[in-house]
Scaffold this active site. Sequence first.
Site, short mmCIF file in Angstrom:
data_model
loop_
_atom_site.label_atom_id
_atom_site.label_comp_id
_atom_site.label_asym_id
_atom_site.label_seq_id
_atom_site.Cartn_x
_atom_site.Cartn_y
_atom_site.Cartn_z
N LYS A 141 0.81 -1.21 0.00
CA LYS A 141 0.00 0.00 0.00
C LYS A 141 0.86 1.28 0.00
O LYS A 141 2.08 1.21 0.13
CB LYS A 141 -0.95 -0.01 1.20
CG LYS A 141 -2.02 -1.12 1.12
CD LYS A 141 -2.87 -1.02 -0.14
CE LYS A 141 -4.26 -1.63 -0.06
NZ LYS A 141 -4.39 -3.08 0.09
C1 LIG Z 1 -5.73 -3.75 0.75
C2 LIG Z 1 -7.18 -3.50 0.86
C3 LIG Z 1 -7.93 -3.94 1.95
C4 LIG Z 1 -7.37 -4.85 3.01
O1 LIG Z 1 -6.23 -4.38 3.62
P1 LIG Z 1 -5.19 -5.45 4.26
O2 LIG Z 1 -4.28 -4.58 5.05
O3 LIG Z 1 -4.48 -6.12 3.13
O4 LIG Z 1 -5.96 -6.38 5.09
C5 LIG Z 1 -9.26 -3.60 2.02
N1 LIG Z 1 -9.84 -2.86 1.06
C6 LIG Z 1 -9.16 -2.44 -0.01
C7 LIG Z 1 -9.86 -1.60 -1.03
C8 LIG Z 1 -7.82 -2.75 -0.16
O5 LIG Z 1 -7.17 -2.35 -1.25
#
Ligand SMILES: *Cc1c(COP(=O)(O)O)cnc(C)c1O
Length: 395
Positions: free
Chosen positions: A186
């Site tokens: 991210k």
């Molecule tokens: C990455 C993501 C999540 C989940 O996040 P994690 O930290 O991987 O559990 C939820 N919603 C969206 C839109 C994402 O891109």
Amino acid sequence: MPGFEIFDESEKAQVNEVMNKGFTFRYNFDGIRNGVWKARELEQMICDTTGAKHTHLVSSGTTALTTALMAAGIGAGDEVIVPPFTFVASVEAVVFAGAIPIFAEIDETLTLSPEGIEAVITPRTKAVNMVHMCGSMGKMDEIKALCDKHNLILLEDACQATGATYKGQALGTIGQVGCFSFDSVKTVSCGEGGAVLTNDTAIYNNAHMFSDHGHDHIGLDRGAESHPIMGNNFRISEMNAAVGVAQWKKLPRILETQRRNKKALKEALAQYPEITFRQLPDESGDNAGFLSFFLPNETRAQEVVAALGKEGVPAVFYWYGNNWHYLKNWTHIHNMTSSAKLPIELIEDRPDYTQIQTPKSDAIMSRTISMLIQLSWTEEDIQSRIDAFANVFTK
Ligand SMILES: *Cc1c(COP(=O)(O)O)cnc(C)c1O
């Protein structure tokens, strides 16, 4: 999008501070941690940047979503409106909260449309899970007004939109509750981590209690704390929070780099009449983690994806064919497949997910291509992508 591209000595120094001086647990142990409180520090940094009154860190974006749902009182039998284009966690979190995901249409913002939301509101609708896909927002004025009008909770899944704003307001702070993800790929990475943001103190209190077995976090003796509610263990570790502290300081640089790289690519692509761009209700607030654009039709989009592949362009996403980001390919969601009986199976008039259709979204997503905007790109990397597009569109 990925903050991991600029990991350097600063993340290591933060983690070492925890290991050398502090302690791994985010609460208590005041006597041995020498004043090192990384989770608290990062929470304060996020509040300062976003203007959120409260931020509570948890172990992932997914656990942030679960915590946000529970903390805002969204649970068994409640309908939650979700988009068909998202990371599957936005839907799974609703299912595991015992609630009922209701799919609505997106528009060319690549997020839920106001009309799409309005079309599926019923007396059982409790919330809208507004997912700010690929770094940018939907039509937030209309959507906020719609939620207020129908007395719905606006939950913002801003897991892909850390740092983005809409008319100056941070995404994740517009609705009653918002979520960030800090997983490995991210915008900002903790390795694994997530955050719940809210201006509502009652939601915040539920969030920190729920994510730590209901502990009220009052006083210095964890064993003597009371437990106003039941909860779970979604705690972040101090090591992960430490990585986030170093990364959060880089957020301005991340946004600036992404915006510059995206602008160069977007300007070059604008010359091709076949290409139109994703609608951005406030372009200045886009976190610029992706460049998304439309081709005239599905056939042409698939040709272009294949041609870009032949040109060797990496990180090109055709979500419509991808197994993790679009409803069409989620067989396990269609069938509500789980390792154990789900709460939703007790709801007799639940939707038949094998029959869900989102034709407007299909028509958009089948023409959509996204490119990941990277922080590590050199001028040559950008030019090679521009040249690849020239080969694909002028030959
Ligand atoms: C990455 C993501 C999540 C989940 O996040 P994690 O930290 O991987 O559990 C939820 N919603 C969206 C839109 C994402 O891109």
